[in-house]
Design a protein around this motif. Structure first.
Motif, PDB file in Angstrom:
ATOM      1  N   MET A 270       0.845  -1.198   0.000  1.00  0.00           N
ATOM      2  CA  MET A 270       0.000   0.000   0.000  1.00  0.00           C
ATOM      3  C   MET A 270       0.880   1.248   0.000  1.00  0.00           C
ATOM      4  O   MET A 270       1.894   1.272   0.683  1.00  0.00           O
ATOM      5  CB  MET A 270      -0.910  -0.028   1.240  1.00  0.00           C
ATOM      6  CG  MET A 270      -2.167   0.830   1.090  1.00  0.00           C
ATOM      7  SD  MET A 270      -3.268   0.783   2.535  1.00  0.00           S
ATOM      8  CE  MET A 270      -3.748  -0.950   2.601  1.00  0.00           C
TER       9      MET A 270
ATOM     10  N   ILE B 297      -7.122  11.380   7.589  1.00  0.00           N
ATOM     11  CA  ILE B 297      -6.206  10.251   7.776  1.00  0.00           C
ATOM     12  C   ILE B 297      -4.921  10.516   6.994  1.00  0.00           C
ATOM     13  O   ILE B 297      -4.960  10.793   5.787  1.00  0.00           O
ATOM     14  CB  ILE B 297      -6.844   8.944   7.264  1.00  0.00           C
ATOM     15  CG1 ILE B 297      -8.108   8.603   8.055  1.00  0.00           C
ATOM     16  CG2 ILE B 297      -5.828   7.791   7.305  1.00  0.00           C
ATOM     17  CD1 ILE B 297      -7.874   8.192   9.497  1.00  0.00           C
TER      18      ILE B 297
ATOM     19  N   ASP C 228      -0.372  -4.622  -4.242  1.00  0.00           N
ATOM     20  CA  ASP C 228      -0.601  -5.175  -2.907  1.00  0.00           C
ATOM     21  C   ASP C 228      -1.550  -4.251  -2.138  1.00  0.00           C
ATOM     22  O   ASP C 228      -1.177  -3.603  -1.165  1.00  0.00           O
ATOM     23  CB  ASP C 228       0.728  -5.351  -2.165  1.00  0.00           C
ATOM     24  CG  ASP C 228       0.542  -6.120  -0.855  1.00  0.00           C
ATOM     25  OD1 ASP C 228      -0.571  -6.657  -0.631  1.00  0.00           O
ATOM     26  OD2 ASP C 228       1.494  -6.168  -0.053  1.00  0.00           O
TER      27      ASP C 228
ATOM     28  N   ASN D 125       1.565   5.441   0.516  1.00  0.00           N
ATOM     29  CA  ASN D 125       1.130   6.498   1.430  1.00  0.00           C
ATOM     30  C   ASN D 125      -0.053   7.271   0.838  1.00  0.00           C
ATOM     31  O   ASN D 125      -0.141   7.447  -0.378  1.00  0.00           O
ATOM     32  CB  ASN D 125       2.279   7.483   1.675  1.00  0.00           C
ATOM     33  CG  ASN D 125       3.327   6.908   2.627  1.00  0.00           C
ATOM     34  OD1 ASN D 125       3.372   5.705   2.865  1.00  0.00           O
ATOM     35  ND2 ASN D 125       4.146   7.780   3.173  1.00  0.00           N
ATOM     36  N   PHE D 126      -0.932   7.708   1.705  1.00  0.00           N
ATOM     37  CA  PHE D 126      -2.036   8.537   1.223  1.00  0.00           C
ATOM     38  C   PHE D 126      -2.572   9.436   2.321  1.00  0.00           C
ATOM     39  O   PHE D 126      -2.332   9.205   3.510  1.00  0.00           O
ATOM     40  CB  PHE D 126      -3.174   7.675   0.657  1.00  0.00           C
ATOM     41  CG  PHE D 126      -3.886   6.805   1.682  1.00  0.00           C
ATOM     42  CD1 PHE D 126      -4.945   7.293   2.422  1.00  0.00           C
ATOM     43  CD2 PHE D 126      -3.501   5.485   1.887  1.00  0.00           C
ATOM     44  CE1 PHE D 126      -5.613   6.499   3.349  1.00  0.00           C
ATOM     45  CE2 PHE D 126      -4.156   4.679   2.812  1.00  0.00           C
ATOM     46  CZ  PHE D 126      -5.212   5.188   3.546  1.00  0.00           C
ATOM     47  N   VAL D 127      -3.286  10.474   1.901  1.00  0.00           N
ATOM     48  CA  VAL D 127      -4.085  11.279   2.815  1.00  0.00           C
ATOM     49  C   VAL D 127      -5.539  11.093   2.396  1.00  0.00           C
ATOM     50  O   VAL D 127      -5.866  11.222   1.213  1.00  0.00           O
ATOM     51  CB  VAL D 127      -3.701  12.773   2.748  1.00  0.00           C
ATOM     52  CG1 VAL D 127      -4.649  13.617   3.596  1.00  0.00           C
ATOM     53  CG2 VAL D 127      -2.267  12.963   3.214  1.00  0.00           C
ATOM     54  N   PHE D 128      -6.366  10.709   3.330  1.00  0.00           N
ATOM     55  CA  PHE D 128      -7.805  10.627   3.047  1.00  0.00           C
ATOM     56  C   PHE D 128      -8.520  11.590   3.976  1.00  0.00           C
ATOM     57  O   PHE D 128      -8.414  11.484   5.202  1.00  0.00           O
ATOM     58  CB  PHE D 128      -8.333   9.201   3.267  1.00  0.00           C
ATOM     59  CG  PHE D 128      -9.821   9.098   3.015  1.00  0.00           C
ATOM     60  CD1 PHE D 128     -10.314   9.005   1.724  1.00  0.00           C
ATOM     61  CD2 PHE D 128     -10.736   9.132   4.064  1.00  0.00           C
ATOM     62  CE1 PHE D 128     -11.681   8.939   1.470  1.00  0.00           C
ATOM     63  CE2 PHE D 128     -12.103   9.056   3.827  1.00  0.00           C
ATOM     64  CZ  PHE D 128     -12.570   8.961   2.524  1.00  0.00           C
ATOM     65  N   HIS D 129      -9.227  12.525   3.389  1.00  0.00           N
ATOM     66  CA  HIS D 129      -9.938  13.517   4.204  1.00  0.00           C
ATOM     67  C   HIS D 129     -11.131  14.001   3.395  1.00  0.00           C
ATOM     68  O   HIS D 129     -11.012  14.899   2.571  1.00  0.00           O
ATOM     69  CB  HIS D 129      -9.013  14.698   4.541  1.00  0.00           C
ATOM     70  CG  HIS D 129      -9.633  15.650   5.519  1.00  0.00           C
ATOM     71  ND1 HIS D 129      -9.214  16.945   5.664  1.00  0.00           N
ATOM     72  CD2 HIS D 129     -10.651  15.486   6.393  1.00  0.00           C
ATOM     73  CE1 HIS D 129      -9.944  17.538   6.599  1.00  0.00           C
ATOM     74  NE2 HIS D 129     -10.827  16.672   7.043  1.00  0.00           N
ATOM     75  N   ASN D 130     -12.251  13.355   3.597  1.00  0.00           N
ATOM     76  CA  ASN D 130     -13.447  13.704   2.847  1.00  0.00           C
ATOM     77  C   ASN D 130     -14.469  14.307   3.803  1.00  0.00           C
ATOM     78  O   ASN D 130     -15.131  13.591   4.553  1.00  0.00           O
ATOM     79  CB  ASN D 130     -14.032  12.459   2.167  1.00  0.00           C
ATOM     80  CG  ASN D 130     -15.149  12.842   1.220  1.00  0.00           C
ATOM     81  OD1 ASN D 130     -15.957  13.716   1.532  1.00  0.00           O
ATOM     82  ND2 ASN D 130     -15.207  12.208   0.076  1.00  0.00           N
TER      83      ASN D 130
ATOM     84  N   PRO E 209      -5.024  -5.150  -1.020  1.00  0.00           N
ATOM     85  CA  PRO E 209      -6.175  -6.064  -0.946  1.00  0.00           C
ATOM     86  C   PRO E 209      -7.453  -5.415  -0.417  1.00  0.00           C
ATOM     87  O   PRO E 209      -8.545  -5.797  -0.836  1.00  0.00           O
ATOM     88  CB  PRO E 209      -5.681  -7.174  -0.007  1.00  0.00           C
ATOM     89  CG  PRO E 209      -4.558  -6.560   0.774  1.00  0.00           C
ATOM     90  CD  PRO E 209      -3.915  -5.573  -0.142  1.00  0.00           C
ATOM     91  N   VAL E 210      -7.297  -4.463   0.498  1.00  0.00           N
ATOM     92  CA  VAL E 210      -8.500  -3.815   1.051  1.00  0.00           C
ATOM     93  C   VAL E 210      -9.229  -3.054  -0.049  1.00  0.00           C
ATOM     94  O   VAL E 210     -10.446  -3.175  -0.238  1.00  0.00           O
ATOM     95  CB  VAL E 210      -8.119  -2.844   2.200  1.00  0.00           C
ATOM     96  CG1 VAL E 210      -9.373  -2.327   2.882  1.00  0.00           C
ATOM     97  CG2 VAL E 210      -7.194  -3.513   3.195  1.00  0.00           C
TER      98      VAL E 210
ATOM     99  N   GLU F 143     -10.775  -5.418  -2.849  1.00  0.00           N
ATOM    100  CA  GLU F 143     -12.065  -5.990  -2.442  1.00  0.00           C
ATOM    101  C   GLU F 143     -13.174  -4.939  -2.530  1.00  0.00           C
ATOM    102  O   GLU F 143     -14.288  -5.214  -2.981  1.00  0.00           O
ATOM    103  CB  GLU F 143     -11.985  -6.474  -0.986  1.00  0.00           C
ATOM    104  CG  GLU F 143     -11.154  -7.713  -0.795  1.00  0.00           C
ATOM    105  CD  GLU F 143     -11.990  -8.979  -0.826  1.00  0.00           C
ATOM    106  OE1 GLU F 143     -13.128  -8.941  -1.334  1.00  0.00           O
ATOM    107  OE2 GLU F 143     -11.497 -10.007  -0.340  1.00  0.00           O
TER     108      GLU F 143
ATOM    109  N   LEU G 227     -12.045   6.874  -1.462  1.00  0.00           N
ATOM    110  CA  LEU G 227     -11.730   5.630  -0.749  1.00  0.00           C
ATOM    111  C   LEU G 227     -11.076   4.591  -1.651  1.00  0.00           C
ATOM    112  O   LEU G 227     -10.139   3.918  -1.251  1.00  0.00           O
ATOM    113  CB  LEU G 227     -13.010   5.014  -0.202  1.00  0.00           C
ATOM    114  CG  LEU G 227     -13.350   5.243   1.256  1.00  0.00           C
ATOM    115  CD1 LEU G 227     -14.532   4.376   1.640  1.00  0.00           C
ATOM    116  CD2 LEU G 227     -12.165   4.988   2.177  1.00  0.00           C
TER     117      LEU G 227
ATOM    118  N   PHE H  67      -1.765   8.413   6.094  1.00  0.00           N
ATOM    119  CA  PHE H  67      -1.422   6.995   6.170  1.00  0.00           C
ATOM    120  C   PHE H  67      -0.103   6.716   5.485  1.00  0.00           C
ATOM    121  O   PHE H  67       0.117   7.142   4.354  1.00  0.00           O
ATOM    122  CB  PHE H  67      -2.531   6.187   5.466  1.00  0.00           C
ATOM    123  CG  PHE H  67      -2.449   4.691   5.669  1.00  0.00           C
ATOM    124  CD1 PHE H  67      -3.329   4.057   6.537  1.00  0.00           C
ATOM    125  CD2 PHE H  67      -1.521   3.915   4.992  1.00  0.00           C
ATOM    126  CE1 PHE H  67      -3.280   2.674   6.731  1.00  0.00           C
ATOM    127  CE2 PHE H  67      -1.455   2.537   5.182  1.00  0.00           C
ATOM    128  CZ  PHE H  67      -2.341   1.916   6.050  1.00  0.00           C
TER     129      PHE H  67
END
Lengths: 387, 387
Positions: free
Chosen positions: A1, B12, A210, A3-8, A212-213, A216, A256, B14
């Motif tokens: 996986m 987040i 890689d 790196n990321f920033v998630f901010h919604n 998987p989350v 899916e 996401l 990450f």
């Protein structure tokens, strides 16, 4: 996986009877609203009246800006910006599908700016501030209701360009599946295709396998887009089907699916945007033509990944990866056809002889989006597989 | 699908090397921080020093509040609140797992209040304001890093109670999977069990079964929790496995899985909380004991749903729903065992003769959580299936 920033930060209000909350939610951001919408359908079905009443009840003064068309136009955005400035608008209220919400975002971006709004789309200027946006969604398709992107067509230069900036997340989006009961079969299907395309772009262009989350999640969303679309076509007033399609389309492009994939790209959209810009075809219809062709073009490199998709979406088993990938592409194409979408350029009435012109148009976007692997020749090769 | 509001404002960050952003992110909310953490592990592995340096560099004054234990205690929360008031703290920085973050949330809730913080947990008062929270996560398990809930144990009354309020979403959570490389096998497994339990609670208690988007999401998360846990146990430094487990646990309880399900409940947690409160067992270990027993207790009513889960998680096919449901429960139990978790009360050293006492404790929570279907007798019946 990666790196990321998630901010919604978008607040989603989902379900039956939620439209009347638009007034109270919008009033949080000011008391003068620009109401952006499309053609007359929301007037005919009463939604326009419901929204206006709710806004008035919450004490908002409303200036109207209807007339958004599909593949929304820059000139119409500019007209909206003029209204915002004239009436000192504080909040943009979008009632419609992706085109309407994208127009609202572009107006929200351009109104406070001291440059022309197109500069943000062509990367000449960076957004510093934007007006707040609230939305009432009427079409399950683009995901614009919960993301930071907007796509606008410049009719003068025949360019369909995108802008994404975190200031453009709607503050609040109201998703009432009942508002989509009257969406005709063709646009119901195009919406599902659009949602599938959004997921496929991420799925196929991730630089990290890689994940998987996310894999899916993406596979589940594609299955849901297909199954819920079929339910809606069988019964346009199937609330469960409309709900599932609406929420699927929102989740398909709210950040996401792509979080953690690293650098991703939108090559299928890149090519489709040229079809829309040059021939004004419905976005979903254009995508249904491009997706199988593009997948076939990628097959030599991506057989394993396409095969995995086939296993998980179409229950395809057995054979080599290449064989299963072939079957997967055919299965997508057949499904697009089955739900009533064109799947060839010919069905869009685009002559094969236009391929070079389309590729030239797409190339501009390829350069802007840094899709460096795409040359005139490559894009023509993809288009030749869309016949 | 049922009506819902989804609004998760947590940002987040990450990935590898993200810890040093804690200073800058926290400085957005003030310049005096309470640093909440657990035992000495973060001092030993250098994380404490890294965080303190980052906070100092961003100009924050830091007051320390270490010593959070698992199943975190109300008295320790109260001590934190006293520090906040004494030092006029503006932001709570939590560095640890769910217990640490939950403690930080309780301190954030209680500090500005003019009543004792426990009143919020027992429903006597409603939260009106809270201090901002930032977190650095060190354990994939509870999802507290991206939700609004906190669970605290009142050691005087032997009650493990929860509080959820949208003011308690962390503003920013930093998730670096490398920080979990040193988590021992047992807690790695308990974390996966906890994530699975969160999903199962929603999956099994939804009042609406026509939720295909959420069902797919939930089934995918359970598969991911299991597969990534196995990767982490095989190789504690498998970055992909640690990443997948961490992101799975976060998504398992960030509001997405439950959105649209209608009224859901946490009966397995309700019973497990009594095990933790009375015997201080690890939360995930307690859940691994309760889950199979509770599922078996529900089997007569929920065979079809458990069977669907078995098909989708364990590839179980054939037989009747009841048969497949039986196999599913056994498969969960075997998997919990396989990853090193106890699966019976006896393995937790809890004598069968304590059943009545545990049920009486759980009943208090059942009443508070409005789990009206649960009587002393029912809870004892579940516990008898956990032997």
């Amino acid at each position: 996986m990666q790196n990321f920033v998630f901010h919604n930060p978008t607040k989603i209000i989902f379900g039956r009877g939620t439209v009347p909350s638009i007034g109270k939610e919008s009033a949080e951001f000011g008391n003068r609203a620009l109401l952006v919408y499309g053609q007359n359908s929301i007037k005919k079905n009463g939604l326009h009246g419901q929204v206006v009443a709710s806004l008035a009840q919450a004490g908002l003064t409303v200036i109207e800006h209807g007339g958004v068309c599909s593949n929304p136009l820059l000139e119409h955005v500019r007209a909206g910006i003029a209204k915002v400035r004239e009436h000192d608008i504080q909040v943009i209220v979008a009632v419609g599908g992706g085109s309407v919400i994208d127009t609202a975002k572009a107006i929200a971006a351009g109104s406070p700016a001291d440059c022309d709004v197109w500069n943000f789309f062509i990367g000449k200027q960076t957004l510093k501030t934007a007006l707040p946006i609230t939305t009432v969604l009427t079409l399950a398709a683009t995901g614009s209701e919960m993301n930071a992107g907007t796509v606008i067509t410049n009719e003068a230069s025949k360019g369909k360009f995108a802008l994404s900036h975190r200031l453009l997340y709607p503050k609040v989006s109201i998703l009432d599946p009942e508002q989509t009961f009257t969406v005709p079969p063709s646009y119901t299907a195009y919406g599902a295709v659009d949602a599938i395309a959004h997921v496929l772009e991420f799925y196929m262009t991730t630089t990290d396998e890689d994940v998987p989350v996310q894999a899916e999640l993406m596979e589940g969303l594609i299955r849901n887009a297909m199954q819920s679309c079929e339910r809606c076509l069988a019964d346009p007033c199937d609330y469960g089907g409309r709900s599932a399609l609406m929420w699927t389309a929102t989740l398909a492009l709210n950040g996401l699916t792509g979080a953690g994939l690293g650098q991703t790209a939108f090559p299928m959209h890149m090519i489709e945007h040229s079809l829309s810009a040059l021939y004004n075809v419905a976005h979903g219809a254009g995508l249904a033509v491009v997706i199988p062709g593009w997948l076939r073009w990628r097959l030599p490199q991506d057989a394993a990944r396409i095969a995995r998709l086939g296993r998980s979406v179409f229950n395809l088993v057995g054979g080599t990866d290449a064989e299963r990938a072939e079957q997967t592409i055919l299965a997508f194409r057949n499904w697009f056809s089955k739900v009533g979408s064109p799947v060839t350029l010919a069905e869009l009435n685009i002559p094969a002889s236009d391929t070079s012109q389309i590729a030239a148009n797409a190339l501009t976007l390829a350069r802007l989006w840094r899709l460096d692997a795409y040359s005139q020749e490559n894009i023509e090769a993809v288009l030749s597989l869309c016949q």
